[in-house]
Design a protein around this motif. Structure first.
Motif, short mmCIF file in Angstrom:
data_model
loop_
_atom_site.label_atom_id
_atom_site.label_comp_id
_atom_site.label_asym_id
_atom_site.label_seq_id
_atom_site.Cartn_x
_atom_site.Cartn_y
_atom_site.Cartn_z
N VAL A 58 44.65 -68.01 14.05
CA VAL A 58 44.90 -66.82 12.59
C VAL A 58 46.63 -66.35 13.05
CG1 VAL A 58 44.38 -64.72 12.36
CG2 VAL A 58 42.99 -66.09 12.81
N PRO A 59 47.78 -66.92 12.12
CA PRO A 59 48.63 -66.18 12.33
C PRO A 59 48.65 -64.95 12.55
CG PRO A 59 48.07 -67.22 9.75
CD PRO A 59 46.69 -67.11 10.90
N GLY A 60 49.64 -64.25 13.45
CA GLY A 60 49.85 -62.51 13.20
C GLY A 60 51.43 -62.26 14.24
N ILE A 61 51.34 -60.69 14.33
CA ILE A 61 52.65 -61.12 14.84
C ILE A 61 52.53 -59.04 15.41
CG2 ILE A 61 53.23 -59.20 12.62
CD1 ILE A 61 56.21 -60.32 12.88
N GLU A 62 53.48 -59.20 16.49
CA GLU A 62 53.43 -57.62 16.86
C GLU A 62 54.57 -57.03 16.71
OE1 GLU A 62 52.09 -57.65 21.20
OE2 GLU A 62 52.14 -55.22 21.34
N ILE A 63 54.67 -55.73 15.52
CA ILE A 63 55.35 -54.66 15.74
C ILE A 63 55.00 -53.65 16.17
CG2 ILE A 63 57.05 -56.52 14.42
CD1 ILE A 63 55.48 -54.46 12.12
N SER A 64 56.61 -52.65 16.34
CA SER A 64 56.16 -51.29 16.64
C SER A 64 56.75 -49.96 15.63
CB SER A 64 57.57 -51.16 18.00
OG SER A 64 57.24 -52.35 18.58
N CYS A 65 56.08 -49.03 15.94
CA CYS A 65 55.98 -47.93 14.83
C CYS A 65 56.19 -46.36 15.44
CB CYS A 65 55.41 -47.61 13.71
SG CYS A 65 54.12 -47.52 14.29
N ARG A 66 57.06 -45.73 14.90
CA ARG A 66 56.91 -44.26 15.55
C ARG A 66 55.86 -43.42 15.31
NH1 ARG A 66 58.81 -41.71 20.40
NH2 ARG A 66 59.24 -44.24 21.43
N PHE A 67 54.71 -42.84 15.79
CA PHE A 67 53.43 -42.11 15.16
C PHE A 67 53.85 -40.78 16.40
CE2 PHE A 67 49.38 -40.85 14.23
CZ PHE A 67 49.16 -40.78 13.41
N MET A 68 53.55 -39.39 15.53
CA MET A 68 53.45 -38.71 16.09
C MET A 68 54.70 -38.77 17.92
SD MET A 68 49.26 -37.45 15.51
CE MET A 68 49.82 -36.33 16.41
N GLY A 69 55.18 -39.10 17.94
CA GLY A 69 56.20 -38.78 19.34
C GLY A 69 56.16 -39.86 19.92
N TYR A 70 55.27 -41.06 19.58
CA TYR A 70 55.10 -42.46 20.60
C TYR A 70 55.60 -43.56 19.87
CZ TYR A 70 51.55 -38.84 22.94
OH TYR A 70 51.49 -38.08 24.28
N GLU A 71 55.56 -44.24 21.16
CA GLU A 71 55.90 -45.73 20.62
C GLU A 71 54.29 -46.51 20.26
OE1 GLU A 71 59.01 -48.49 22.28
OE2 GLU A 71 57.21 -50.04 21.84
N LEU A 72 54.10 -46.72 19.61
CA LEU A 72 52.73 -47.49 18.99
C LEU A 72 52.99 -48.69 18.34
CD1 LEU A 72 50.50 -44.78 16.88
CD2 LEU A 72 50.77 -45.16 19.11
N HIS A 73 52.05 -49.82 19.20
CA HIS A 73 52.10 -51.18 18.57
C HIS A 73 51.27 -51.29 17.55
CE1 HIS A 73 54.20 -52.33 22.47
NE2 HIS A 73 55.24 -51.12 21.69
N VAL A 74 51.68 -52.62 17.18
CA VAL A 74 51.26 -52.78 15.85
C VAL A 74 50.99 -54.59 15.41
CG1 VAL A 74 50.26 -52.53 13.36
CG2 VAL A 74 51.77 -50.49 14.68
#
Ligand code: AMP
Ligand code: MN
Ligand code: MN
Ligand code: MN
Length: 283
Positions: A58-74
């Protein structure tokens, strides 16, 4: 069993994409996803290994974003590595990462550590420089005895030598992954945020923004945390995904498929995720 979160030497792991595919096959995994941080570069070689293995790649990637003050990984599963728009988006993330890396070198220098960007680059097998490579460079320079110590004392989240990079919003992250034909999954929520977080409300908000699921199976979860996130998936109607976050020798003791030994992610999760491809976010 399946494993939907792994890294190769195209980000901060130590296995080639082909090795990952072959290892997964030897372990008898039904499916494995390659989800390198901020790069699609390992995916063509990973997918080219498909004829040699039974494991579904399965091709995939992991990127980050900011939500409610936290760094979340997606984690974006099933993204199309050939998608030109997505490639441009990832290039932009890479630019932000490079800016961050230069700032981190300066920050460490002001802390009295004579590190250069070249020192970090020497520790990285590809063009992508991550904190994992900073940690290795700091060991080589004799500033810390082990990479773990580098994260604990200098470059872990919130430490004096850590500079976060200009992050995306959850909306952008979802849009970019969906545009590339992918399915956005919140990675290791239990690792990113303190306990007592209002997860029910937050997860429903993220679902509204287009997240299809989150990792309810993860290497670092204890049994309680695992049960909590499985129940949360039930309550929110989101898919309980998961993976080992395997990094090869960079994270000793974390194994492909089984994590620290007990991880077992059932095959039945895969069709639930595949069913989310091409779907608009549901309210
Ligand atoms: P970056 O994306 O460059 O900020 O680097 C983040 C990566 O560093 C993560 O994906 C992990 O692989 C690693 N990392 C972050 N924090 C720690 C930690 N406390 N211990 C070990 N590895 C870590
Ligand atoms: Mn990593
Ligand atoms: Mn992560
Ligand atoms: Mn990861």
């Amino acid at each position: 069993m399946i494993d939907l979160h792994t890294h190769s030497l195209f980000s901060d792991g130590t296995n080639s994409p082909e090795e990952l595919a072959l290892k997964a096959d030897q372990l008898g995994l039904t499916a494995v996803a390659l989800t390198d941080h901020d790069t699609l570069d390992g995916l063509p070689r990973f997918l080219a290994a498909q004829p040699r293995v039974q494991t579904h790649l399965v091709p995939g990637i992991e990127i980050s974003c900011r939500f409610m003050g936290y760094e979340l990984h997606v984690v974006g599963l099933f993204v199309d590595p050939e998608n030109l728009l997505f490639q441009k988006r990832i290039q932009e993330i890479r630019r932000r990462r490079s800016d961050r890396n230069i700032k981190m070198v300066h920050r460490l220098q002001t802390l009295g550590i004579p590190i250069t960007l070249e020192d970090v680059a020497r520790c990285a097998p590809s063009e992508l420089l991550s904190r994992m490579h900073f940690a290795q460079a700091l060991v080589h320079l004799g500033s810390v005895p082990t990479p773990q110590e580098a994260f604990r004392r200098l470059i872990g989240d919130g430490c004096s030598g850590h500079v976060p990079f200009e992050e995306l919003t959850p909306e952008e992250t979802v849009q970019w992954i969906r545009e590339a034909g992918g399915v956005p999954i919140l990675a290791h929520p239990g690792r990113s945020v303190n306990r007592n977080f209002p997860w029910d409300q937050a997860m429903l908000d993220l679902k509204k923004k287009g997240f299809a699921g989150f990792e309810a199976y993860y290497t670092d979860y204890g049994p309680q945390e695992h049960r909590y996130f499985c129940a949360l998936a039930q309550r929110t109607g989101m898919v309980p995904s998961g993976g080992s976050d395997y990094h090869g020798d960079c994270k000793p003791g974390v194994h492909l498929g089984t994590g620290k030994g007990n991880l077992q992610i059932p095959d039945e999760i895969l069709p639930l995720l595949q069913a989310q491809r091409g779907l608009a976010p549901s309210p």
